[in-house]
Scaffold this active site. Structure first.
Site, PDB file in Angstrom:
ATOM      1  N   GLY A   9      78.889  63.881 -18.616  1.00 44.85           N
ATOM      2  CA  GLY A   9      78.432  62.856 -19.541  1.00 44.85           C
ATOM      3  C   GLY A   9      77.384  62.000 -18.866  1.00 44.85           C
ATOM      4  CB  CYS A  10      76.588  58.433 -19.217  1.00 45.54           C
ATOM      5  SG  CYS A  10      75.516  57.186 -18.504  1.00 45.54           S
ATOM      6  CG  PHE A  11      72.805  60.297 -14.909  1.00 48.46           C
ATOM      7  CD1 PHE A  11      72.518  58.999 -15.249  1.00 48.46           C
ATOM      8  CD2 PHE A  11      71.790  61.245 -15.033  1.00 48.46           C
ATOM      9  CE1 PHE A  11      71.266  58.616 -15.697  1.00 48.46           C
ATOM     10  CE2 PHE A  11      70.526  60.871 -15.484  1.00 48.46           C
ATOM     11  CZ  PHE A  11      70.269  59.544 -15.817  1.00 48.46           C
ATOM     12  CD1 TRP A  12      73.038  55.480 -15.293  1.00 44.72           C
ATOM     13  CD2 TRP A  12      73.767  54.218 -16.979  1.00 44.72           C
ATOM     14  NE1 TRP A  12      71.945  55.015 -15.967  1.00 44.72           N
ATOM     15  CE2 TRP A  12      72.357  54.244 -17.010  1.00 44.72           C
ATOM     16  CE3 TRP A  12      74.445  53.491 -17.944  1.00 44.72           C
ATOM     17  CZ2 TRP A  12      71.616  53.563 -17.970  1.00 44.72           C
ATOM     18  CZ3 TRP A  12      73.704  52.816 -18.903  1.00 44.72           C
ATOM     19  CH2 TRP A  12      72.294  52.854 -18.909  1.00 44.72           C
TER      20      TRP A  12
END
Length: 174
Positions: A9-12
């Site tokens: 998902g979101c790499f953050w």
């Protein structure tokens, strides 16, 4: 040193679980798995490049074995969702393990099979195991986003449903 590449998902949200662990030298947010050379965030977020947001981890396998990275990786994602992760929808937010050598492939496959056999989830495990491809570093403002924008990061993560999913599905009593 070796590399491990995970899409969740979101790499953050895929940086913080791995940082500050012994043997983890570097974590880079970026894009991989697609066809466009040197994609930008604007390109990838359309879903048309074939790239997935991912993190590339440089690690010392003597201090932090790949098996432990895999264990930690599974506990950050919903491995049954093939259309993104939590509130981030689209193929660019899919889950995947990108292996860098045959041993990583074997270990990733074994870990996926063990998760499937565990009965932890009622739905099939859809996380792909793919050969590592060109990895393109994301723009600088995405690197260590949680440190540069802690308030926004925390709010976004809470709203996404990721933390609640992790609490509900990865507790020791499962």
């Amino acid at each position: 040193m070796q590399k491990a590449t995970f899409a969740g998902g979101c790499f953050w949200c895929m940086v913080t679980p791995f940082e500050e662990l012994p043997g983890i030298e570097r974590i880079v947010s970026g894009y991989t798995g697609g066809t466009k050379v040197n994609p930008t965030y604007e390109d990838v977020k359309t879903g048309a490049t074939g790239h997935i947001e991912a993190v590339e981890i440089t690690f010392d396998p003597e201090l932090f074995p790949y098996e432990r990275l895999l264990e930690l990786y599974w506990q950050q994602i919903d491995p049954t969702d093939e259309f993104g992760q939590f509130h981030d929808r689209g193929t660019q937010y899919a889950t995947a393990i990108f292996y860098h050598n045959e041993r990583q492939f074997e270990l990733a496959l074994q870990s996926k099979q063990a998760l499937e056999a565990s009965g932890r989830f009622d739905k099939p495990i859809v996380t792909k195991i793919l050969p590592a491809a060109a990895f393109y570093e994301a723009e600088e403002y995405h690197q260590d986003y949680h440190k540069k924008n802690p308030k926004h990061y925390k709010e976004d993560r809470e709203k996404s449903g990721r933390d609640q999913f992790v609490r509900d599905n990865w507790t020791n009593d499962k």
